[in-house]
Design an enzyme around this catalytic site. Structure first.
Site, PDB file in Angstrom:
ATOM      1  CB  CYS A  77      57.494  39.619 -32.205  1.00 55.00           C
ATOM      2  SG  CYS A  77      59.056  38.751 -31.284  1.00 55.00           S
ATOM      3  CD1 TRP A 117      55.390  42.576 -26.288  1.00 51.57           C
ATOM      4  CD2 TRP A 117      54.504  43.260 -28.322  1.00 51.57           C
ATOM      5  NE1 TRP A 117      56.221  42.328 -27.348  1.00 51.57           N
ATOM      6  CE2 TRP A 117      55.707  42.864 -28.335  1.00 51.57           C
ATOM      7  CE3 TRP A 117      53.645  43.681 -29.039  1.00 51.57           C
ATOM      8  CZ2 TRP A 117      56.042  43.109 -29.559  1.00 51.57           C
ATOM      9  CZ3 TRP A 117      54.150  43.721 -30.232  1.00 51.57           C
ATOM     10  CH2 TRP A 117      55.449  43.602 -30.762  1.00 51.57           C
ATOM     11  CE  LYS A 154      63.410  43.442 -23.961  1.00 51.63           C
ATOM     12  NZ  LYS A 154      64.476  42.904 -25.235  1.00 51.63           N
ATOM     13  CB  THR A 156      59.918  39.786 -24.504  1.00 49.56           C
ATOM     14  OG1 THR A 156      60.253  38.664 -23.355  1.00 49.56           O
ATOM     15  CG2 THR A 156      60.926  40.863 -24.000  1.00 49.56           C
ATOM     16  CB  VAL A 157      55.529  37.778 -27.278  1.00 52.06           C
ATOM     17  CG1 VAL A 157      54.363  38.349 -26.472  1.00 52.06           C
ATOM     18  CG2 VAL A 157      56.050  38.968 -28.362  1.00 52.06           C
ATOM     19  CD  GLU A 172      66.009  32.511 -26.088  1.00 53.17           C
ATOM     20  OE1 GLU A 172      66.025  32.531 -27.480  1.00 53.17           O
ATOM     21  OE2 GLU A 172      66.187  33.628 -25.499  1.00 53.17           O
ATOM     22  CE1 TYR A 220      63.958  44.346 -33.053  1.00 52.05           C
ATOM     23  CE2 TYR A 220      65.130  42.476 -34.426  1.00 52.05           C
ATOM     24  CZ  TYR A 220      63.897  43.259 -33.961  1.00 52.05           C
ATOM     25  OH  TYR A 220      62.645  42.635 -34.079  1.00 52.05           O
TER      26      TYR A 220
END
Length: 353
Positions: A77, A117, A154, A156-157, A172, A220
């Site tokens: 990521c 993940w 989501k 996320t990492v 963030e 993306y």
């Protein structure tokens, strides 16, 4: 390496009605990056949700204490790796621990088919990844559910985790790197290094304003576009921005002058992945980074800055992108090349330090 059937991702759309004090409400919550597609076929990234801040003030809710915080990342990521880059170059390795998840998404809960993940079962399962020794979580999703029982966004990492309160402080990356830059200076080994100096703040902010949407997120928008027109728009904006970078870097060593700044770290994490992944997987093949003389040497220059190279695990990067997006690469084939040597000499010393 993985089961294709298990990687077929369903789409989820949730309306969030209850909110923890730890994060800001978002009405329509995507559950993975593959859900963030508008009706026009364009990719639209959701905002991060946990937005608390660590402070040098010892009386704050989250004071900057050595040993209290942990950074969860994926080497694949770019957003997580810019946080890891700060951890290294600021000399915070002894004050803040970190660990990495497996590169390829896996099933994140037995009760549904959502992929994301996951942590390995042992430290030897995947080189560079390790189990979650803090909370015993099997997936990043479990960390979010520990932090908030009603979370529906989501998973996320990066995640900046508070070991003491057992919660997510912030997810963030743009805010985490600002904390690492200044709030931990009392315990940082490289406390004099300032990547967001007062005299360059306006220029850094202005640079981030076009690098983020057109390059960082631009790749993306190219890769996840589901219609030709939004892809064409994203590709045009991407290459206009890369051409702009090339022109700037023909006159100075770094993107905001002759001093390394936050803007360079934010740009680098995309450039280092570009030729190896984005050019093929995200259809960003109009021109490669190594075809831009200044951008290519600049990328090598940043890579060779002390503490940066260890944040680049190209095996994890390629395994993740080519193995976790079956709608783009259904058979999970990982290309053999190009295996670029970013430790090779560059010409950026021609500019003053």
């Amino acid at each position: 390496m993985f089961c294709l059937r298990s990687l077929l991702l369903p789409k989820y759309s949730f309306t969030l009605s209850l909110f923890s004090h730890n994060y800001k409400p978002i009405v329509e919550m995507a559950r993975s990056s593959l859900d963030e597609i508008s009706d026009t076929g364009a990719f639209k990234r959701s905002a991060s949700t946990f937005r608390n801040f660590i402070s040098r003030d010892p009386n704050s809710q989250f004071p900057a204490e050595s040993g209290r915080y942990h950074l969860y990342i994926s080497y694949a990521c770019p957003w997580a790796c810019r946080c890891l880059a700060y951890l290294n170059i600021k000399g915070l390795n002894k004050a803040i621990s970190f660990s990495a998840v497996k590169p390829i998404w896996g099933r994140i809960k037995e009760s549904d088919d959502l992929m994301g993940w996951v942590f390995p079962e042992s430290k030897t399962e995947v080189l560079g990844a390790e189990p979650d020794h803090l909370n015993g979580a099997k997936s990043v999703r479990e960390l979010y559910e520990i932090a908030s029982t009603n979370y529906a966004g989501k998973y996320t990492v990066p995640i900046l985790w508070d070991k003491k309160l057992k919660t997510i402080v912030n997810n963030e990356s743009s805010e985490i790197i600002r904390m690492f830059n200044i709030e931990f200076n009392d315990i940082a080994e490289n406390r004099t290094l300032d990547l967001y100096p007062s005299e360059l703040k306006a220029q850094i902010d202005e640079t981030n304003e076009w690098i983020y949407p057109d390059i960082n997120n631009g790749v993306y928008k190219c890769g996840f576009a589901k219609k030709q027109e939004p892809y064409n728009d994203a590709a045009r904006q991407l290459y206009e921005a890369l051409d702009k970078c090339e022109d700037i870097l023909s006159k100075q060593r770094y993107i905001c002058g002759n001093k390394l700044t936050e803007a360079d770290i934010r740009l680098f994490v995309t450039l280092i992945r570009f030729d190896e992944v984005y050019a093929v997987h995200f259809k960003c093949n109009k021109k490669l980074i190594r075809e831009y003389p200044n951008l290519f040497n600049y990328t090598k220059d940043i890579f060779q800055f002390p503490g940066i190279s260890s944040t680049v695990n190209m095996e994890h990067i390629k395994l993740h992108y080519y193995g976790s997006h079956p709608s783009i690469n259904p058979f999970g084939i990982v290309p053999a090349g190009p295996n670029i040597d970013y430790s090779a000499p560059h010409d950026r010393e021609r500019f003053s330090d």
